[in-house]
Design an enzyme around this catalytic site. Structure first.
Site, mmCIF file in Angstrom:
data_model
loop_
_atom_site.group_PDB
_atom_site.id
_atom_site.type_symbol
_atom_site.label_atom_id
_atom_site.label_comp_id
_atom_site.label_asym_id
_atom_site.label_seq_id
_atom_site.Cartn_x
_atom_site.Cartn_y
_atom_site.Cartn_z
ATOM 1 N N HIS A 189 16.074 96.197 36.362
ATOM 2 C CA HIS A 189 14.650 96.084 36.662
ATOM 3 C C HIS A 189 13.747 96.871 35.720
ATOM 4 C CE1 HIS A 189 15.338 100.000 38.424
ATOM 5 N NE2 HIS A 189 14.032 100.167 38.487
HETATM 6 C C1 UD1 Z 1 9.102 100.821 40.619
HETATM 7 C C2 UD1 Z 1 9.110 102.180 39.913
HETATM 8 C C3 UD1 Z 1 10.473 102.416 39.280
HETATM 9 C C4 UD1 Z 1 11.582 102.244 40.309
HETATM 10 C C5 UD1 Z 1 11.453 100.865 40.927
HETATM 11 C C6 UD1 Z 1 12.515 100.595 41.961
HETATM 12 C C7 UD1 Z 1 6.969 102.910 38.953
HETATM 13 C C8 UD1 Z 1 6.224 103.108 37.690
HETATM 14 N N1 UD1 Z 1 8.136 102.237 38.839
HETATM 15 O O1 UD1 Z 1 9.270 99.819 39.614
HETATM 16 O O2 UD1 Z 1 10.531 103.738 38.785
HETATM 17 O O3 UD1 Z 1 12.821 102.389 39.668
HETATM 18 O O4 UD1 Z 1 10.163 100.764 41.546
HETATM 19 O O5 UD1 Z 1 12.429 99.303 42.453
HETATM 20 O O6 UD1 Z 1 6.527 103.377 39.978
HETATM 21 N N2 UD1 Z 1 7.119 93.325 43.572
HETATM 22 C C9 UD1 Z 1 7.325 92.437 44.608
HETATM 23 N N3 UD1 Z 1 7.534 92.952 45.860
HETATM 24 C C10 UD1 Z 1 7.533 94.274 46.118
HETATM 25 C C11 UD1 Z 1 7.313 95.165 45.055
HETATM 26 C C12 UD1 Z 1 7.120 94.685 43.796
HETATM 27 O O7 UD1 Z 1 7.346 91.231 44.418
HETATM 28 O O8 UD1 Z 1 7.730 94.662 47.287
HETATM 29 C C13 UD1 Z 1 6.957 92.800 42.205
HETATM 30 C C14 UD1 Z 1 5.527 92.590 41.796
HETATM 31 O O9 UD1 Z 1 5.487 91.475 40.973
HETATM 32 C C15 UD1 Z 1 5.223 93.826 40.974
HETATM 33 C C16 UD1 Z 1 6.564 94.096 40.316
HETATM 34 O O10 UD1 Z 1 7.525 93.716 41.286
HETATM 35 O O11 UD1 Z 1 4.186 93.622 40.083
HETATM 36 C C17 UD1 Z 1 6.772 95.513 39.907
HETATM 37 O O12 UD1 Z 1 6.572 96.407 41.034
HETATM 38 P P1 UD1 Z 1 6.123 97.932 40.775
HETATM 39 O O13 UD1 Z 1 6.082 98.670 42.052
HETATM 40 O O14 UD1 Z 1 4.897 97.964 39.942
HETATM 41 O O15 UD1 Z 1 7.250 98.497 39.842
HETATM 42 P P2 UD1 Z 1 8.844 98.322 39.905
HETATM 43 O O16 UD1 Z 1 9.265 97.529 38.725
HETATM 44 O O17 UD1 Z 1 9.301 97.886 41.245
#
Ligand code: UD1
Length: 369
Positions: free
Chosen positions: A206
């Site tokens: 991820h």
């Molecule tokens: C975040 C953390 C990362 C951690 C990871 C674990 C930051 C900068 N990054 O990354 O350190 O290792 O979580 O998972 O805080 N999305 C969904 N559903 C959700 C959450 C996210 O669909 O419940 C999708 C969305 O498209 C979103 C993308 O995932 O834009 C990224 O989510 P985000 O929380 O920004 O960062 P992660 O890549 O999950």
């Protein structure tokens, strides 16, 4: 009573906050408010973990959702500030290195509230990683820093943090693993997916540096194409990875691999059961490097660096460069050794880290009043 706000927001936070909340309750003398920022919001990225681990329902959910780094961080800050003003805590406690960690940390110190960081001091020395910036900033403004491994203590001292603030207590995420290991043995995931013990590998990916870049993701997929001819791959896909590639060439390539089982994100117990019975784990996660070390499972970390070096020097982890060739050559080496790699349990990864955290906060607070 010590008034303390505990913050969680993203999937890896939940298994860290859980033992801490339980330790506060067991210790006594704490009045807690559990705040979920809503950074992760899908049922299987959040609610499922609260149910499985019996974490108390958050008192407040800020429901920030996804956004750019600036938008997400700013929105958490805006919504967290009135909560902190209203509760008037003695401490705000944050865990890990996600955007929720630094956002709530900044709000706390600007209100003059003492900040506690659990899992402090880890450094990848790669400032292109969003988490590295979150770690550096959070540590520099924290009043109490709880560390999982010796490298963390060394990093903080080198950065000029007063040693009185630093406490090497072990790993709260491992507290959760050890507390749930037996329960995970009852998971039905192996039979559901028709898997035989030690006859498959688990994959998670991820990190933006791996899954947002088509060249690198392409190299990883080329390696998977080869490995899956030999060993079944079980791949619960993070929403970021799925959203990036669904319907595109690389997504189609992944979906067409016949010996790869693609899953939506799965719960904690199923995932623990999958890892514990696998031949091998391939990942770019931070926490999984630590969990495989405890489980004694070989871990190929598809990254140039790790902020958790003890998983390599003492555990079962290896770093693998992001080329198809490197991934395959590491894979073949491990295979020739029947996927075995020896390791030992790092100091204080004994299931009691959260108890130490509670005791130290209590003692520190007692000296203040
Ligand atoms: C975040 C953390 C990362 C951690 C990871 C674990 C930051 C900068 N990054 O990354 O350190 O290792 O979580 O998972 O805080 N999305 C969904 N559903 C959700 C959450 C996210 O669909 O419940 C999708 C969305 O498209 C979103 C993308 O995932 O834009 C990224 O989510 P985000 O929380 O920004 O960062 P992660 O890549 O999950």
């Amino acid at each position: 009573m010590i008034k303390i706000i505990c913050v969680c927001g993203a999937r890896p936070n939940f298994m860290k906050i859980d033992p801490i909340m339980k330790a506060f309750q067991k210790h006594g003398g704490f009045e807690t408010l559990l705040v979920h920022t809503g950074q992760h919001y899908d049922e299987n990225m959040s609610k499922l973990f609260f149910e499985e681990l019996h974490i108390p329902k958050p008192d407040i959910n800020l429901e920030v959702g996804s956004g750019s780094h600036a938008v997400q961080t700013a929105e958490i800050m805006k919504r967290f500030e009135p909560v902190a003003l209203n509760f008037k805590p003695d401490y705000v406690l944050v865990v890990g290195d996600v955007n929720s960690t630094i956002a709530c940390g900044l709000v706390a110190v600007k209100l003059g509230v003492k900040l506690i960081h659990v899992e402090a001091g880890l450094r990848s020395f790669d400032r292109t990683m969003p988490e590295e910036i979150n770690r550096l900033l959070t540590d520099s403004i924290s009043d109490l820093l709880f560390v999982t491994e010796q490298s963390g203590v060394n990093n903080l001292i080198r950065e000029g943090i007063n040693s009185d603030k630093i406490h090497f207590v072990g790993n709260v995420m491992i507290d959760t693993l050890l507390a749930n290991r037996k329960k995970a043995e009852c998971s039905l995931i192996l039979s559901k997916l028709n898997l035989e013990k030690k006859k498959y590998a688990v994959v998670t990916l991820h990190r933006p540096s791996n899954v947002d870049n088509p060249q690198i993701f392409g190299q990883i997929l080329s390696a998977f194409e080869e490995i899956q001819k030999d060993l079944k791959l079980v791949f619960p896909i993070h929403p970021r990875t799925r959203n990036n590639w669904k319907g595109k060439d690389l997504g189609n390539r992944l979906e067409s691999m016949t010996n790869v089982i693609l899953l939506d994100p799965i719960g904690y117990l199923d995932f623990l059961c999958l890892m514990a019975n696998s031949a091998l784990v391939l990942t770019d996660s931070g926490g999984i490097q630590e969990e495989t070390t405890i489980l004694g499972i070989s871990c190929m970390t598809l990254r140039e660096n790790t902020e958790r070096p003890v998983t390599i020097t003492e555990g079962t982890n290896q770093l693998v460069r992001l080329t198809c060739e490197d991934i395959l050559s590491h894979y073949r080496d491990l295979k020739s050794n029947r996927y075995n790699i020896s390791g030992k349990i790092p100091r204080f990864w004994d299931g009691k880290a959260a108890d130490r955290v509670a005791e130290i906060i209590h003692n520190t607070y007692s000296k203040l009043i």
